[in-house]
Structures are given as structure tokens and as C-alpha cells.
Scaffold this motif. Structure first.
Motif, PDB file in Angstrom:
ATOM      1  N   LEU A  55      45.040  17.299  88.014  1.00  0.00           N
ATOM      2  CA  LEU A  55      44.792  15.825  88.392  1.00  0.00           C
ATOM      3  C   LEU A  55      46.243  15.563  89.068  1.00  0.00           C
ATOM      4  N   GLY A  56      47.427  15.855  88.723  1.00  0.00           N
ATOM      5  CA  GLY A  56      48.723  15.683  89.025  1.00  0.00           C
ATOM      6  C   GLY A  56      48.797  16.496  90.490  1.00  0.00           C
ATOM      7  N   VAL A  57      48.534  17.360  90.612  1.00  0.00           N
ATOM      8  CA  VAL A  57      48.489  18.237  91.870  1.00  0.00           C
ATOM      9  C   VAL A  57      47.695  17.178  93.147  1.00  0.00           C
ATOM     10  N   CYS A  58      46.532  16.758  92.337  1.00  0.00           N
ATOM     11  CA  CYS A  58      45.844  16.098  93.592  1.00  0.00           C
ATOM     12  C   CYS A  58      46.546  14.791  93.812  1.00  0.00           C
ATOM     13  N   GLY A  59      47.095  14.192  92.830  1.00  0.00           N
ATOM     14  CA  GLY A  59      48.008  13.042  93.177  1.00  0.00           C
ATOM     15  C   GLY A  59      49.194  13.318  94.072  1.00  0.00           C
TER      16      GLY A  59
ATOM     17  N   ILE B 148      54.786  17.277  86.598  1.00  0.00           N
ATOM     18  CA  ILE B 148      54.023  16.895  87.855  1.00  0.00           C
ATOM     19  C   ILE B 148      53.969  15.488  87.842  1.00  0.00           C
ATOM     20  N   ALA B 149      53.530  15.007  86.544  1.00  0.00           N
ATOM     21  CA  ALA B 149      53.553  13.399  86.587  1.00  0.00           C
ATOM     22  C   ALA B 149      54.867  12.777  86.671  1.00  0.00           C
TER      23      ALA B 149
ATOM     24  N   PHE C 118      45.732   8.779  89.710  1.00  0.00           N
ATOM     25  CA  PHE C 118      46.148  10.321  89.092  1.00  0.00           C
ATOM     26  C   PHE C 118      47.269  10.433  88.081  1.00  0.00           C
ATOM     27  N   PHE C 119      48.272   9.378  88.287  1.00  0.00           N
ATOM     28  CA  PHE C 119      49.326   9.730  87.446  1.00  0.00           C
ATOM     29  C   PHE C 119      49.164   9.072  86.032  1.00  0.00           C
TER      30      PHE C 119
END
Length: 112
Positions: free
Chosen positions: A88-92, A27-28, A68-69
Motif C-alpha cells: 500500500l505504501g509503495v502504491c502511495g 515507506i509510510a 494510502f499513508f
């Protein structure tokens, strides 16, 4: 003992086999690649009035990346809080989607 032997229940193995650290890293990576793509896309926007104000879009996109990333990459690197890092990555990614949808409405659609 895992706490399930006394009742005869079987634990749910799905979350045990999921590698949240790898998911968080993917995700990142996707968020980082999208952030880099935004520079390319903004660079290819027609100049309009020649003021270069389209480059102001880099700031909120950079803030999303930084909030986020970057922490997600740090947490992946040290191997801490993998589920939180994935969240956190999904929120980003969601924040990028909201911002990019707004930018698509504002910027001319020549190359975007």
C-alpha cells in the motif's frame, strides 16, 4: 514439521528474515515527509496572477496521503497485514510520483 522435511528441500529464508512491518513504517514515513514537503514547495511558488490557485494542488496530494499513508500508519501501529501495508505504501509513493510530475509541469519552476 515445516512441510519441507519429507522432500529434503530447504525453505527460502529471505522472506522470513525481512521485517515487512519496519519496511512499511519506513515507506509510510517517507510518504508523510514528502507530503509535508509539498506544502513547503507550494508555498514557495511565485504568486503568478495572485489568485492562489496553486494551493488547489494540496487536495489531490492530501487524498493520496489519506488513501494510502494514513491506513498504512494505522496498520503498522496495530501490527496487521505487514506485506499488504508495505505494498500500500509503495502504491502511495507511485501515486505521489505521478501527481508530483504533473504538478511540476503546471507550476512555475522557481523553487520546485
Amino acid at each position: 514439521m515445516n512441510g519441507f522435511a519429507d522432500r529434503g528441500d530447504q525453505p527460502i529464508m529471505a522472506l522470513d528474515t525481512v521485517n515487512f512491518r519496519r519496511i512499511a513504517a519506513l515507506i509510510a514515513a517517507a510518504g508523510t515527509l514528502f507530503w509535508l514537503y509539498t506544502f513547503y514547495a507550494i508555498a514557495h511558488v511565485p504568486p503568478g496572477d495572485g489568485t492562489g490557485f496553486q494551493w488547489l494542488a494540496v487536495f489531490p496530494l492530501g487524498m493520496v496521503f489519506g488513501l494510502f499513508f494514513l491506513p498504512a500508519w494505522l496498520l503498522v501501529a496495530i501490527g496487521r497485514l505487514p506485506r499488504f501495508t508495505a505494498a500500500l505504501g509503495v502504491c502511495g509513493v507511485i501515486a505521489f510520483a505521478v501527481l508530483w510530475a504533473q504538478l511540476l509541469q503546471e507550476l512555475p519552476r522557481a523553487v520546485l
